[in-house]
Write an enzyme that holds these catalytic residues in place. Structure first.
Site, PDB file in Angstrom:
ATOM      1  N   ASP A   1      99.465  11.256  -3.766  1.00 53.85           N
ATOM      2  CA  ASP A   1      99.610  12.527  -2.556  1.00 53.85           C
ATOM      3  C   ASP A   1      98.103  12.583  -2.692  1.00 53.85           C
ATOM      4  O   ASP A   1      97.106  12.920  -2.775  1.00 53.85           O
ATOM      5  CB  ASP A   1      99.784  13.633  -3.493  1.00 53.85           C
TER       6      ASP A   1
ATOM      7  N   TYR B   1      91.416  16.836   2.680  1.00 55.85           N
ATOM      8  CA  TYR B   1      91.246  15.994   1.474  1.00 55.85           C
ATOM      9  C   TYR B   1      90.317  15.164   2.220  1.00 55.85           C
ATOM     10  O   TYR B   1      89.022  14.944   0.813  1.00 55.85           O
ATOM     11  CB  TYR B   1      92.380  15.166  -0.055  1.00 55.85           C
TER      12      TYR B   1
ATOM     13  N   LYS C   1     100.012  15.041   4.477  1.00 55.30           N
ATOM     14  CA  LYS C   1      99.918  16.361   4.321  1.00 55.30           C
ATOM     15  C   LYS C   1      99.763  16.951   6.484  1.00 55.30           C
ATOM     16  O   LYS C   1      98.477  16.219   6.603  1.00 55.30           O
ATOM     17  CB  LYS C   1      99.672  17.544   4.016  1.00 55.30           C
TER      18      LYS C   1
ATOM     19  N   HIS D   1     101.222  21.045   5.903  1.00 50.51           N
ATOM     20  CA  HIS D   1     100.454  21.794   4.593  1.00 50.51           C
ATOM     21  C   HIS D   1     100.140  23.315   4.423  1.00 50.51           C
ATOM     22  O   HIS D   1     100.835  23.559   3.457  1.00 50.51           O
ATOM     23  CB  HIS D   1      99.241  21.265   5.154  1.00 50.51           C
TER      24      HIS D   1
END
Length: 245
Positions: A51, A56, A86, A119
């Site tokens: 994931d 990120y 996302k 997200h």
């Protein structure tokens, strides 16, 4: 998924694809330099679901790990791995969704995602200032990503029960997943009820709480009840938490 991943427990999605029940998350306030090697080690230990998210900053490391996993024989092919990413809030605009997905795929070095999520149910401008969120317009663009085969399944993250109900009322392709913080300290009963009634799989992030982060609490790992149950059963708190969710 095929090959070695066939023995990994999975849950069926409403798209006909299967999602491994245990995922290796890569969200962090900082990215370790050896993240790709860490992910590759996780794959060798049996993880098949990785994931990531544009937010990120780890998509490049995930892509490198996927390539290494195939090259070294840790998996037979990319099809043995389930990759989630996302959509950024600043990309949560109808005309930005498809280009943002293509950019994520380029960073990952992949032709498709197994799961692409909105997200947050929020939108931002280029300066990260919140602006109105066109939920239906963004979802239509997510559906186009699915239609093109760039995202085998599409879904959302951090959607409340009310927002899930609103989305489900107009979705031509229903969300396959809603990823939310979920643990014994935050059980998300209303979200789980709406999702269960509509065939949406709820996946959990921070299943052991969110220690040392800007969200969540230490309610799981510092729970006296869980500590007592774990001690009496000869289990870890993580094992007890899994049974109780």
């Amino acid at each position: 998924m095929t090959g070695a991943s066939a023995s990994i427990p999975c849950v069926a999605l409403n798209t006909g694809h299967a999602i491994p029940v245990l995922g290796f998350g890569t969200g962090s306030s900082s990215t370790p330099e050896d993240l790709a090697a860490t992910i590759l080690h996780a794959v060798r230990l049996g993880y098949r679901h990785i994931d990531t998210a544009s937010m990120y900053g780890t998509e490049g490391a995930v892509g490198a790990a996927v390539a290494d996993a195939v090259a070294t024989g840790a998996v037979a092919s990319r099809a043995d791995l389930f990759i989630t990413s996302k959509l950024l809030m600043k990309d949560a605009h109808p005309d930005r969704v498809l280009p943002a997905l293509r950019e994520s795929l380029a960073r990952l070095g992949l032709d498709y995602l197994d799961l692409f999520l909105i997200h947050w149910p929020l939108a931002a401008d280029e300066n990260n200032k919140f602006v109105p969120f066109d939920m239906e317009g963004v979802w239509r663009a997510m559906e186009e990503c699915h239609r093109l085969g760039l995202a085998r399944s599409i879904g959302v993250s951090n959607f409340s029960a009310a927002k899930m109900s609103r989305l489900l009322a107009f979705a031509a392709v229903p969300p396959a997943v809603n990823q939310v913080e979920l643990n014994v300290g935050w059980r998300q009963e209303k979200v789980r009820e709406v999702c269960a009634k509509n065939g949406v799989v709820v996946t959990a992030f921070s299943p052991l709480g969110a220690i040392g982060t800007m969200w969540g609490s230490n309610a799981v790992m510092e729970s006296g009840v869980l500590q007592d149950v774990a001690a009496r059963r000869g289990k870890t708190i993580a094992q007890v938490n899994k049974k109780l969710k």
